[in-house]
Design an enzyme around this catalytic site. Sequence first.
Site, PDB file in Angstrom:
ATOM      1  N   THR A 126      25.718  38.746  35.407  1.00  0.00           N
ATOM      2  CA  THR A 126      24.715  39.745  35.081  1.00  0.00           C
ATOM      3  C   THR A 126      24.662  40.682  36.279  1.00  0.00           C
ATOM      4  OG1 THR A 126      23.490  38.088  33.861  1.00  0.00           O
ATOM      5  CG2 THR A 126      22.311  40.116  34.436  1.00  0.00           C
TER       6      THR A 126
ATOM      7  N   GLY B   6      30.927  41.062  35.853  1.00  0.00           N
ATOM      8  CA  GLY B   6      31.820  39.938  36.137  1.00  0.00           C
ATOM      9  C   GLY B   6      33.227  40.431  35.847  1.00  0.00           C
TER      10      GLY B   6
ATOM     11  N   ASN C 211      34.575  41.896  32.293  1.00  0.00           N
ATOM     12  CA  ASN C 211      34.828  43.339  32.287  1.00  0.00           C
ATOM     13  C   ASN C 211      36.242  43.633  31.770  1.00  0.00           C
ATOM     14  OD1 ASN C 211      32.325  43.722  33.473  1.00  0.00           O
ATOM     15  ND2 ASN C 211      33.136  44.107  35.542  1.00  0.00           N
TER      16      ASN C 211
ATOM     17  N   GLY D 193      42.273  53.501  44.228  1.00  0.00           N
ATOM     18  CA  GLY D 193      41.142  54.370  43.918  1.00  0.00           C
ATOM     19  C   GLY D 193      41.610  55.757  43.508  1.00  0.00           C
TER      20      GLY D 193
ATOM     21  N   GLY E  55      38.481  48.930  38.756  1.00  0.00           N
ATOM     22  CA  GLY E  55      39.664  48.068  38.822  1.00  0.00           C
ATOM     23  C   GLY E  55      39.753  47.169  37.596  1.00  0.00           C
ATOM     24  N   ASP E  56      38.605  46.743  37.107  1.00  0.00           N
ATOM     25  CA  ASP E  56      38.593  45.879  35.916  1.00  0.00           C
ATOM     26  C   ASP E  56      38.994  46.668  34.681  1.00  0.00           C
ATOM     27  OD1 ASP E  56      37.649  43.866  37.572  1.00  0.00           O
ATOM     28  OD2 ASP E  56      35.546  44.315  37.128  1.00  0.00           O
TER      29      ASP E  56
ATOM     30  N   SER F  18      30.313  51.994  31.160  1.00  0.00           N
ATOM     31  CA  SER F  18      31.139  53.186  31.403  1.00  0.00           C
ATOM     32  C   SER F  18      32.570  53.042  30.880  1.00  0.00           C
ATOM     33  CB  SER F  18      31.183  53.466  32.908  1.00  0.00           C
ATOM     34  OG  SER F  18      31.926  52.470  33.586  1.00  0.00           O
TER      35      SER F  18
END
Length: 309
Positions: free
Chosen positions: A13, A40, A44, A224, A255-256, A297
């Site tokens: 969470t 998590g 994700n 990034g 990244g996920d 997102s």
Amino acid sequence: EAFDVLVVGSCMTDLVSQAPRLPKAGETIHGHKFFIGFGGKGANQCVQAARLGAKTAMVCKVGKDFFGDSYIQNFKDNGVHTDFVGQTSEAATGAASIIVNDAGENAIVIVAGANMLLNNEDLQKTLPSLIHAKVLVCQLEISPKTSLQALQMARESKVKTVFNPAPAIPDLDPEFYRVSDVFCCNESEAELLTGFSVASVEEAHRAAQELLRRGCGSVIITLGPQGCVVLEAQGSASKHIPTTAVTAVDTTGAGDSFIGALAFYMAYHPTIPLEEMARRANKVSGVSVQAVGTQTSFPFKKDLPPELF
Ligand code: RIB
Ligand code: NA
């Protein structure tokens, strides 16, 4: 039942505070917004793959508590299969305290809780599905022993493996490299694992060679706003895959999003080159950084240009 993408990993969470900057030790600062979200790394990645259209199942453990119940509902809402989501009364659902600054950067403390109780017995129950999966994805927010076991099981069944050593640990079992078809980490994880500095694309090329040398099939280092570096195979040169510049609002989980997208492409477009998969995954995660939150997102297939599919 058959699932194309199986993620063995974490659920957290996310307790997110937005503040102008990250506080220093001992300091209290005012933030301007607080929200609770689903996060998590494992979950994700699974949710991102599902949103692109992958048939996914999540293998994880949450607490027998309010957060655990709502997480299971969140998986269902995202079309993620939940038969392998266990609930335990021995620990609480994992939680992540996240601070996001005005530059969209973050600092995170995770308390893994129930995630750490995912074990070999849980993995064995997934075996009939696991052996038929196309891609298995693991990270390091659960017990490393369980992650390694899952990757080994997948390997034995010729299921493609994606390993994301996040958060990185300095004493990573070398076996992890040998069971990873794609070893995908960010610049700071690459630094920690190799001991090299990874502050530029040039340095990322070097670190990728070192990681590949340790036995993985291919290596991706995400950078990034600089995109990523992809090293496809032994004896080849790594390639820099730049990404289009965007204004980052919140990079948490970018990244996920990248890894979820990568798993999707590996499962459904296995013949496109890894570099092209990475180029497309860059696009997907580039959308995610332009909105607040983690899973909130992550784009759906319908939000993305058709040429990504
Ligand atoms: O990678 C981002 C994730 O890391 C967040 O969702 C948070 O839960 C932490 O696990
Ligand atoms: Na985001």
